[in-house]
Design a protein around this motif. Structure first.
Motif, PDB file in Angstrom:
ATOM      1  N   VAL A  69      13.926  28.696  56.301  1.00  0.00           N
ATOM      2  CA  VAL A  69      15.269  29.152  55.922  1.00  0.00           C
ATOM      3  C   VAL A  69      16.312  28.181  56.459  1.00  0.00           C
ATOM      4  O   VAL A  69      17.251  27.795  55.747  1.00  0.00           O
ATOM      5  N   GLN A  70      16.166  27.746  57.700  1.00  0.00           N
ATOM      6  CA  GLN A  70      17.117  26.803  58.292  1.00  0.00           C
ATOM      7  C   GLN A  70      17.084  25.466  57.561  1.00  0.00           C
ATOM      8  O   GLN A  70      18.120  24.859  57.310  1.00  0.00           O
ATOM      9  N   LYS A  71      15.884  24.999  57.208  1.00  0.00           N
ATOM     10  CA  LYS A  71      15.771  23.734  56.472  1.00  0.00           C
ATOM     11  C   LYS A  71      16.463  23.823  55.113  1.00  0.00           C
ATOM     12  O   LYS A  71      17.165  22.900  54.702  1.00  0.00           O
ATOM     13  N   TYR A  72      16.265  24.942  54.408  1.00  0.00           N
ATOM     14  CA  TYR A  72      16.934  25.114  53.114  1.00  0.00           C
ATOM     15  C   TYR A  72      18.442  25.234  53.290  1.00  0.00           C
ATOM     16  O   TYR A  72      19.211  24.676  52.508  1.00  0.00           O
ATOM     17  N   GLN A  77      23.658  22.803  52.469  1.00  0.00           N
ATOM     18  CA  GLN A  77      24.915  22.344  53.067  1.00  0.00           C
ATOM     19  C   GLN A  77      25.130  20.859  52.795  1.00  0.00           C
ATOM     20  O   GLN A  77      26.228  20.441  52.431  1.00  0.00           O
ATOM     21  N   THR A  78      24.084  20.055  52.937  1.00  0.00           N
ATOM     22  CA  THR A  78      24.174  18.622  52.671  1.00  0.00           C
ATOM     23  C   THR A  78      24.546  18.366  51.216  1.00  0.00           C
ATOM     24  O   THR A  78      25.422  17.547  50.917  1.00  0.00           O
ATOM     25  N   LEU A  79      23.888  19.071  50.306  1.00  0.00           N
ATOM     26  CA  LEU A  79      24.190  18.888  48.878  1.00  0.00           C
ATOM     27  C   LEU A  79      25.615  19.327  48.557  1.00  0.00           C
ATOM     28  O   LEU A  79      26.319  18.672  47.785  1.00  0.00           O
ATOM     29  N   SER A  80      26.040  20.424  49.162  1.00  0.00           N
ATOM     30  CA  SER A  80      27.406  20.901  48.949  1.00  0.00           C
ATOM     31  C   SER A  80      28.423  19.896  49.477  1.00  0.00           C
ATOM     32  O   SER A  80      29.434  19.609  48.819  1.00  0.00           O
ATOM     33  N   ASP A  81      28.161  19.335  50.656  1.00  0.00           N
ATOM     34  CA  ASP A  81      29.060  18.341  51.236  1.00  0.00           C
ATOM     35  C   ASP A  81      29.144  17.102  50.351  1.00  0.00           C
ATOM     36  O   ASP A  81      30.237  16.566  50.129  1.00  0.00           O
ATOM     37  N   LYS A  82      28.017  16.656  49.834  1.00  0.00           N
ATOM     38  CA  LYS A  82      28.010  15.472  48.958  1.00  0.00           C
ATOM     39  C   LYS A  82      28.787  15.740  47.680  1.00  0.00           C
ATOM     40  O   LYS A  82      29.537  14.890  47.210  1.00  0.00           O
ATOM     41  N   ARG A  83      28.607  16.921  47.125  1.00  0.00           N
ATOM     42  CA  ARG A  83      29.330  17.269  45.893  1.00  0.00           C
ATOM     43  C   ARG A  83      30.832  17.313  46.151  1.00  0.00           C
ATOM     44  O   ARG A  83      31.634  16.824  45.362  1.00  0.00           O
ATOM     45  N   ARG A  84      31.218  17.881  47.285  1.00  0.00           N
ATOM     46  CA  ARG A  84      32.626  17.974  47.648  1.00  0.00           C
ATOM     47  C   ARG A  84      33.208  16.560  47.834  1.00  0.00           C
ATOM     48  O   ARG A  84      34.308  16.268  47.387  1.00  0.00           O
ATOM     49  N   ASP A  85      32.438  15.688  48.501  1.00  0.00           N
ATOM     50  CA  ASP A  85      32.887  14.322  48.730  1.00  0.00           C
ATOM     51  C   ASP A  85      33.076  13.573  47.413  1.00  0.00           C
ATOM     52  O   ASP A  85      34.028  12.836  47.239  1.00  0.00           O
ATOM     53  N   ARG A  86      32.163  13.781  46.462  1.00  0.00           N
ATOM     54  CA  ARG A  86      32.286  13.132  45.151  1.00  0.00           C
ATOM     55  C   ARG A  86      33.488  13.658  44.383  1.00  0.00           C
ATOM     56  O   ARG A  86      34.149  12.921  43.672  1.00  0.00           O
ATOM     57  N   ALA A  87      33.767  14.924  44.539  1.00  0.00           N
ATOM     58  CA  ALA A  87      34.902  15.527  43.833  1.00  0.00           C
ATOM     59  C   ALA A  87      36.223  14.997  44.349  1.00  0.00           C
ATOM     60  O   ALA A  87      37.210  14.896  43.605  1.00  0.00           O
TER      61      ALA A  87
END
Length: 89
Positions: A69-72, A77-87
């Motif tokens: 659960v922690q790994k997921y 969180q990493t994917l969300s951060d990357k998407r936010r950074d791209r936006a």
């Protein structure tokens, strides 16, 4: 749980089982090596028990529900951060 594993590399199990530490790894398609691994467990009960316990500890440490659960959560969180950074760009 509590079983001393013998795996081949067919489905990447060799990345989870560490040879002679948490189980035995044999070459894909090598029946003689597989037979030797089985015979080793039959002949050496102490090794079989030792590797079974080590495999169980390793599985609990790396693959318990809490760990997964922690790994997921970290992955999301990493994917969300990357998407936010791209936006932002």
């Amino acid at each position: 749980c509590g079983v001393a594993p013998i795996v081949s590399g067919a489905n990447r199990e060799h990345e989870v089982i560490k040879n002679k530490k948490t189980g035995l790894v044999s070459e894909v398609g090598n029946a003689y090596q597989l037979a030797d691994s089985i015979a080793l467990y039959i002949d050496d009960g102490q090794l079989r028990v030792q590797l079974a316990k080590a495999a169980q500890r390793d599985a609990e440490l790396h693959f318990s529900a809490e760990v997964m659960v922690q790994k997921y959560a970290n992955l999301y969180q990493t994917l969300s951060d990357k998407r936010r950074d791209r936006a932002k760009n």
